[in-house]
Design an enzyme around this catalytic site. Structure first.
Site, short mmCIF file in Angstrom:
data_model
loop_
_atom_site.label_atom_id
_atom_site.label_comp_id
_atom_site.label_asym_id
_atom_site.label_seq_id
_atom_site.Cartn_x
_atom_site.Cartn_y
_atom_site.Cartn_z
N HIS A 105 0.78 -1.24 0.00
CA HIS A 105 0.00 0.00 0.00
C HIS A 105 0.81 1.29 0.00
O HIS A 105 0.26 2.36 0.22
CB HIS A 105 -1.03 0.01 1.15
CG HIS A 105 -2.10 -1.01 0.94
ND1 HIS A 105 -2.09 -2.22 1.56
CD2 HIS A 105 -3.16 -1.01 0.11
CE1 HIS A 105 -3.12 -2.93 1.14
NE2 HIS A 105 -3.79 -2.22 0.25
N GLY A 107 2.37 2.35 -2.74
CA GLY A 107 1.98 2.92 -4.02
C GLY A 107 0.62 3.62 -3.91
O GLY A 107 0.45 4.74 -4.40
N LYS A 108 -0.30 2.98 -3.21
CA LYS A 108 -1.64 3.55 -3.06
C LYS A 108 -1.59 4.86 -2.26
O LYS A 108 -2.30 5.82 -2.56
CB LYS A 108 -2.55 2.52 -2.36
CG LYS A 108 -4.00 2.93 -2.24
CD LYS A 108 -4.71 2.95 -3.60
CE LYS A 108 -6.20 2.95 -3.49
NZ LYS A 108 -6.80 4.12 -2.96
N GLU A 135 2.47 -4.42 -17.06
CA GLU A 135 1.13 -4.89 -16.69
C GLU A 135 0.76 -4.60 -15.25
O GLU A 135 -0.38 -4.26 -14.94
CB GLU A 135 1.04 -6.40 -16.90
CG GLU A 135 0.61 -6.77 -18.29
CD GLU A 135 0.60 -8.27 -18.49
OE1 GLU A 135 0.05 -8.97 -17.63
OE2 GLU A 135 1.17 -8.72 -19.50
N TYR A 141 -3.41 1.10 -12.11
CA TYR A 141 -4.10 2.34 -12.52
C TYR A 141 -5.56 2.04 -12.89
O TYR A 141 -6.46 2.81 -12.54
CB TYR A 141 -3.39 3.00 -13.70
CG TYR A 141 -1.95 3.39 -13.41
CD1 TYR A 141 -1.62 4.01 -12.20
CD2 TYR A 141 -0.93 3.15 -14.31
CE1 TYR A 141 -0.31 4.36 -11.92
CE2 TYR A 141 0.37 3.51 -14.03
CZ TYR A 141 0.68 4.10 -12.83
OH TYR A 141 1.98 4.45 -12.56
N LYS A 143 -7.41 -0.35 -11.75
CA LYS A 143 -8.14 -0.59 -10.49
C LYS A 143 -8.50 0.72 -9.81
O LYS A 143 -9.50 0.83 -9.12
CB LYS A 143 -7.27 -1.45 -9.56
CG LYS A 143 -7.99 -1.83 -8.30
CD LYS A 143 -7.28 -2.83 -7.46
CE LYS A 143 -8.02 -2.89 -6.14
NZ LYS A 143 -7.54 -3.91 -5.24
C1 LIG Z 1 2.58 0.72 -9.55
C2 LIG Z 1 2.93 0.74 -8.07
C3 LIG Z 1 3.30 2.16 -7.67
C4 LIG Z 1 1.71 0.25 -7.26
O1 LIG Z 1 2.07 0.22 -5.90
P1 LIG Z 1 1.99 -1.11 -5.01
O2 LIG Z 1 2.70 -0.76 -3.75
O3 LIG Z 1 2.50 -2.26 -5.79
O4 LIG Z 1 0.45 -1.33 -4.80
P2 LIG Z 1 -0.37 -1.19 -3.45
O5 LIG Z 1 0.12 -2.16 -2.46
O6 LIG Z 1 -0.36 0.24 -3.02
O7 LIG Z 1 -1.81 -1.59 -3.95
C5 LIG Z 1 -2.98 -0.96 -3.52
C6 LIG Z 1 -4.16 -1.79 -3.91
O8 LIG Z 1 -4.13 -2.07 -5.31
C7 LIG Z 1 -4.02 -3.48 -5.51
N1 LIG Z 1 -3.07 -3.70 -6.58
C8 LIG Z 1 -1.78 -3.35 -6.59
N2 LIG Z 1 -1.22 -3.71 -7.73
C9 LIG Z 1 -2.20 -4.31 -8.44
C10 LIG Z 1 -2.25 -4.92 -9.69
N3 LIG Z 1 -1.17 -5.01 -10.46
N4 LIG Z 1 -3.42 -5.44 -10.12
C11 LIG Z 1 -4.54 -5.36 -9.37
N5 LIG Z 1 -4.54 -4.80 -8.15
C12 LIG Z 1 -3.40 -4.28 -7.70
C13 LIG Z 1 -3.53 -4.05 -4.21
O9 LIG Z 1 -3.94 -5.39 -4.04
C14 LIG Z 1 -4.21 -3.14 -3.24
O10 LIG Z 1 -5.59 -3.50 -3.16
P3 LIG Z 1 -6.39 -3.51 -1.77
O11 LIG Z 1 -6.39 -2.06 -1.31
O12 LIG Z 1 -7.72 -4.02 -2.14
O13 LIG Z 1 -5.58 -4.39 -0.86
C15 LIG Z 1 4.09 -0.24 -7.76
O14 LIG Z 1 3.73 -1.53 -8.16
C16 LIG Z 1 5.43 0.12 -8.36
O15 LIG Z 1 6.15 0.96 -7.85
N6 LIG Z 1 5.79 -0.60 -9.43
C17 LIG Z 1 7.10 -0.47 -10.00
C18 LIG Z 1 7.30 0.89 -10.64
C19 LIG Z 1 6.31 1.19 -11.71
O16 LIG Z 1 6.00 0.38 -12.55
N7 LIG Z 1 5.85 2.42 -11.67
C20 LIG Z 1 4.93 2.91 -12.63
C21 LIG Z 1 5.64 3.43 -13.80
S1 LIG Z 1 4.47 4.17 -14.90
#
Ligand SMILES: CC(C)(COP(=O)(O)OP(=O)(O)OC[C@H]1O[C@@H](n2cnc3c(N)ncnc32)[C@H](O)[C@@H]1OP(=O)(O)O)[C@@H](O)C(=O)NCCC(=O)NCCS
Length: 170
Positions: A105, A107-108, A135, A141, A143
Protein backbone atom coordinates in the site's frame (compact mmCIF):
# COMPACT_ATOMS: atom_id res chain seq x y z
CA UNK A 1 4.15 4.77 9.74
CA UNK A 2 4.86 6.12 6.28
CA UNK A 3 5.43 9.81 5.76
CA UNK A 4 5.14 11.67 2.45
CA UNK A 5 7.51 14.59 2.19
CA UNK A 6 8.31 17.19 -0.47
CA UNK A 7 11.80 16.65 -1.92
CA UNK A 8 14.00 19.75 -1.65
CA UNK A 9 16.80 20.49 -4.18
CA UNK A 10 19.48 19.61 -1.60
CA UNK A 11 18.19 16.00 -1.58
CA UNK A 12 19.17 15.49 -5.22
CA UNK A 13 21.55 12.61 -4.48
CA UNK A 14 18.90 10.73 -2.48
CA UNK A 15 16.49 11.35 -5.33
CA UNK A 16 18.99 10.05 -7.87
CA UNK A 17 19.56 6.92 -5.77
CA UNK A 18 15.87 5.96 -5.47
CA UNK A 19 15.20 6.94 -9.11
CA UNK A 20 17.94 4.68 -10.48
CA UNK A 21 17.23 1.83 -8.04
CA UNK A 22 13.52 1.65 -8.80
CA UNK A 23 14.00 2.11 -12.55
CA UNK A 24 16.47 -0.79 -12.64
CA UNK A 25 14.25 -2.95 -10.42
CA UNK A 26 11.21 -2.30 -12.60
CA UNK A 27 12.67 -2.42 -16.11
CA UNK A 28 16.19 -3.89 -15.86
CA UNK A 29 15.24 -7.50 -16.52
CA UNK A 30 13.20 -6.76 -19.65
CA UNK A 31 15.46 -4.28 -21.45
CA UNK A 32 19.06 -4.35 -22.66
CA UNK A 33 21.73 -3.06 -20.27
CA UNK A 34 22.90 -0.67 -23.00
CA UNK A 35 19.47 0.92 -23.46
CA UNK A 36 18.96 1.12 -19.69
CA UNK A 37 22.34 2.77 -19.13
CA UNK A 38 21.87 5.25 -21.96
CA UNK A 39 18.51 6.25 -20.56
CA UNK A 40 19.70 6.50 -16.96
CA UNK A 41 22.74 8.60 -17.97
CA UNK A 42 20.51 11.03 -19.82
CA UNK A 43 17.40 11.18 -17.63
CA UNK A 44 18.77 10.64 -14.14
CA UNK A 45 22.10 12.44 -14.03
CA UNK A 46 22.47 14.92 -11.15
CA UNK A 47 22.32 18.04 -13.34
CA UNK A 48 19.10 16.85 -15.00
CA UNK A 49 17.44 16.02 -11.67
CA UNK A 50 18.56 19.38 -10.25
CA UNK A 51 16.85 21.13 -13.17
CA UNK A 52 13.67 19.12 -12.55
CA UNK A 53 13.77 19.90 -8.80
CA UNK A 54 13.98 23.63 -9.57
CA UNK A 55 11.07 23.57 -12.03
CA UNK A 56 8.23 25.49 -10.39
CA UNK A 57 5.48 23.47 -12.07
CA UNK A 58 6.89 20.11 -10.91
CA UNK A 59 7.21 18.50 -7.50
CA UNK A 60 8.85 15.35 -6.18
CA UNK A 61 7.75 13.60 -2.98
CA UNK A 62 9.45 10.83 -1.04
CA UNK A 63 7.61 8.09 0.84
CA UNK A 64 9.66 7.60 4.02
CA UNK A 65 9.60 4.83 6.58
CA UNK A 66 11.90 5.34 9.59
CA UNK A 67 13.65 8.03 7.50
CA UNK A 68 14.40 5.52 4.74
CA UNK A 69 13.18 6.45 1.25
CA UNK A 70 10.99 3.56 0.07
CA UNK A 71 9.20 5.22 -2.83
CA UNK A 72 8.75 8.48 -4.70
CA UNK A 73 6.37 10.47 -6.82
CA UNK A 74 6.90 13.16 -9.45
CA UNK A 75 4.02 15.37 -10.54
CA UNK A 76 3.78 18.08 -13.18
CA UNK A 77 1.26 20.80 -13.85
CA UNK A 78 0.95 23.54 -16.47
CA UNK A 79 3.93 23.86 -18.79
CA UNK A 80 5.93 21.13 -17.03
CA UNK A 81 3.57 18.40 -18.30
CA UNK A 82 5.40 16.09 -20.71
CA UNK A 83 2.53 16.15 -23.24
CA UNK A 84 0.26 19.08 -24.18
CA UNK A 85 -2.83 17.24 -22.89
CA UNK A 86 -4.66 20.14 -21.28
CA UNK A 87 -3.24 23.13 -19.42
CA UNK A 88 -5.51 22.47 -16.44
CA UNK A 89 -4.56 18.80 -16.16
CA UNK A 90 -2.21 17.19 -13.64
CA UNK A 91 0.42 14.62 -14.64
CA UNK A 92 1.77 11.82 -12.49
CA UNK A 93 5.10 11.48 -14.30
CA UNK A 94 6.67 8.95 -11.94
CA UNK A 95 5.39 6.77 -9.13
CA UNK A 96 7.81 4.14 -7.90
CA UNK A 97 8.06 1.93 -4.84
CA UNK A 98 11.21 -0.08 -4.02
CA UNK A 99 10.94 -3.78 -4.76
CA UNK A 100 10.80 -5.08 -1.18
CA UNK A 101 7.91 -2.71 -0.32
CA UNK A 102 5.70 -3.46 -3.34
CA UNK A 103 2.17 -4.57 -2.57
CA UNK A 104 2.16 -2.99 0.92
CA UNK A 105 0.00 0.00 0.00
CA UNK A 106 2.88 2.43 -0.36
CA UNK A 107 1.98 2.92 -4.02
CA UNK A 108 -1.64 3.55 -3.06
CA UNK A 109 -0.56 6.10 -0.45
CA UNK A 110 1.51 8.02 -3.01
CA UNK A 111 -1.27 7.69 -5.56
CA UNK A 112 -3.96 9.00 -3.15
CA UNK A 113 -1.64 11.84 -2.16
CA UNK A 114 -1.30 12.83 -5.84
CA UNK A 115 -5.07 12.73 -6.42
CA UNK A 116 -5.70 14.88 -3.31
CA UNK A 117 -3.12 17.38 -4.48
CA UNK A 118 -4.69 17.56 -7.94
CA UNK A 119 -8.10 18.19 -6.34
CA UNK A 120 -6.70 20.91 -4.06
CA UNK A 121 -5.19 22.58 -7.13
CA UNK A 122 -8.63 22.44 -8.84
CA UNK A 123 -7.35 20.31 -11.70
CA UNK A 124 -9.92 18.72 -13.97
CA UNK A 125 -8.02 15.55 -14.80
CA UNK A 126 -5.06 13.41 -13.72
CA UNK A 127 -3.13 11.62 -16.46
CA UNK A 128 0.00 9.53 -16.88
CA UNK A 129 2.00 7.54 -19.41
CA UNK A 130 2.80 3.89 -18.74
CA UNK A 131 4.79 1.38 -20.82
CA UNK A 132 2.36 -0.95 -22.59
CA UNK A 133 4.31 -3.95 -21.19
CA UNK A 134 4.15 -2.76 -17.56
CA UNK A 135 1.13 -4.89 -16.69
CA UNK A 136 1.47 -4.52 -12.94
CA UNK A 137 1.24 -0.72 -13.12
CA UNK A 138 -1.51 -0.74 -15.80
CA UNK A 139 -3.65 -3.03 -13.60
CA UNK A 140 -3.01 -0.79 -10.59
CA UNK A 141 -4.10 2.34 -12.52
CA UNK A 142 -7.16 0.56 -13.95
CA UNK A 143 -8.14 -0.59 -10.49
CA UNK A 144 -7.92 3.04 -9.44
CA UNK A 145 -10.24 4.25 -12.19
CA UNK A 146 -7.83 5.25 -14.96
CA UNK A 147 -8.87 4.74 -18.57
CA UNK A 148 -6.57 4.56 -21.61
CA UNK A 149 -7.22 7.44 -24.02
CA UNK A 150 -4.16 7.51 -26.30
CA UNK A 151 -0.55 6.37 -26.65
CA UNK A 152 2.79 8.00 -27.32
CA UNK A 153 6.33 6.89 -28.13
CA UNK A 154 9.05 6.76 -25.50
CA UNK A 155 12.75 6.29 -26.22
CA UNK A 156 14.67 4.03 -23.86
CA UNK A 157 18.23 4.34 -25.13
CA UNK A 158 17.86 3.22 -28.74
CA UNK A 159 14.62 1.29 -28.19
CA UNK A 160 11.39 3.01 -29.26
CA UNK A 161 8.62 1.89 -26.92
CA UNK A 162 4.90 2.59 -26.72
CA UNK A 163 3.45 4.18 -23.62
CA UNK A 164 -0.29 4.10 -22.98
CA UNK A 165 -1.74 7.43 -21.89
CA UNK A 166 -4.30 6.92 -19.14
CA UNK A 167 -6.48 9.47 -17.38
CA UNK A 168 -8.93 9.93 -14.53
CA UNK A 169 -11.47 12.76 -14.64
CA UNK A 170 -11.82 14.55 -11.30
C1 LIG B 1 2.58 0.72 -9.55
C2 LIG B 1 2.93 0.74 -8.07
C3 LIG B 1 3.30 2.16 -7.67
C4 LIG B 1 1.71 0.25 -7.26
O1 LIG B 1 2.07 0.22 -5.90
P1 LIG B 1 1.99 -1.11 -5.01
O2 LIG B 1 2.70 -0.76 -3.75
O3 LIG B 1 2.50 -2.26 -5.79
O4 LIG B 1 0.45 -1.33 -4.80
P2 LIG B 1 -0.37 -1.19 -3.45
O5 LIG B 1 0.12 -2.16 -2.46
O6 LIG B 1 -0.36 0.24 -3.02
O7 LIG B 1 -1.81 -1.59 -3.95
C5 LIG B 1 -2.98 -0.96 -3.52
C6 LIG B 1 -4.16 -1.79 -3.91
O8 LIG B 1 -4.13 -2.07 -5.31
C7 LIG B 1 -4.02 -3.48 -5.51
N1 LIG B 1 -3.07 -3.70 -6.58
C8 LIG B 1 -1.78 -3.35 -6.59
N2 LIG B 1 -1.22 -3.71 -7.73
C9 LIG B 1 -2.20 -4.31 -8.44
C10 LIG B 1 -2.25 -4.92 -9.69
N3 LIG B 1 -1.17 -5.01 -10.46
N4 LIG B 1 -3.42 -5.44 -10.12
C11 LIG B 1 -4.54 -5.36 -9.37
N5 LIG B 1 -4.54 -4.80 -8.15
C12 LIG B 1 -3.40 -4.28 -7.70
C13 LIG B 1 -3.53 -4.05 -4.21
O9 LIG B 1 -3.94 -5.39 -4.04
C14 LIG B 1 -4.21 -3.14 -3.24
O10 LIG B 1 -5.59 -3.50 -3.16
P3 LIG B 1 -6.39 -3.51 -1.77
O11 LIG B 1 -6.39 -2.06 -1.31
O12 LIG B 1 -7.72 -4.02 -2.14
O13 LIG B 1 -5.58 -4.39 -0.86
C15 LIG B 1 4.09 -0.24 -7.76
O14 LIG B 1 3.73 -1.53 -8.16
C16 LIG B 1 5.43 0.12 -8.36
O15 LIG B 1 6.15 0.96 -7.85
N6 LIG B 1 5.79 -0.60 -9.43
C17 LIG B 1 7.10 -0.47 -10.00
C18 LIG B 1 7.30 0.89 -10.64
C19 LIG B 1 6.31 1.19 -11.71
O16 LIG B 1 6.00 0.38 -12.55
N7 LIG B 1 5.85 2.42 -11.67
C20 LIG B 1 4.93 2.91 -12.63
C21 LIG B 1 5.64 3.43 -13.80
S1 LIG B 1 4.47 4.17 -14.90
Amino acid sequence: MIEIKLVKPEAVLELQKISIQTFLETFGAVNSALDMNQYLDKAMNVAQLERELKEKASQFYFALQNQEVIGYLKINIGVAQTEPIDKNAFEIERIYVVKNHLGKHVGKLLFDFAIDLAKKLNKNKVWLGVWEKNERAINFYQKNGFITFDSHLFKLGSDIQTDLLMALAL
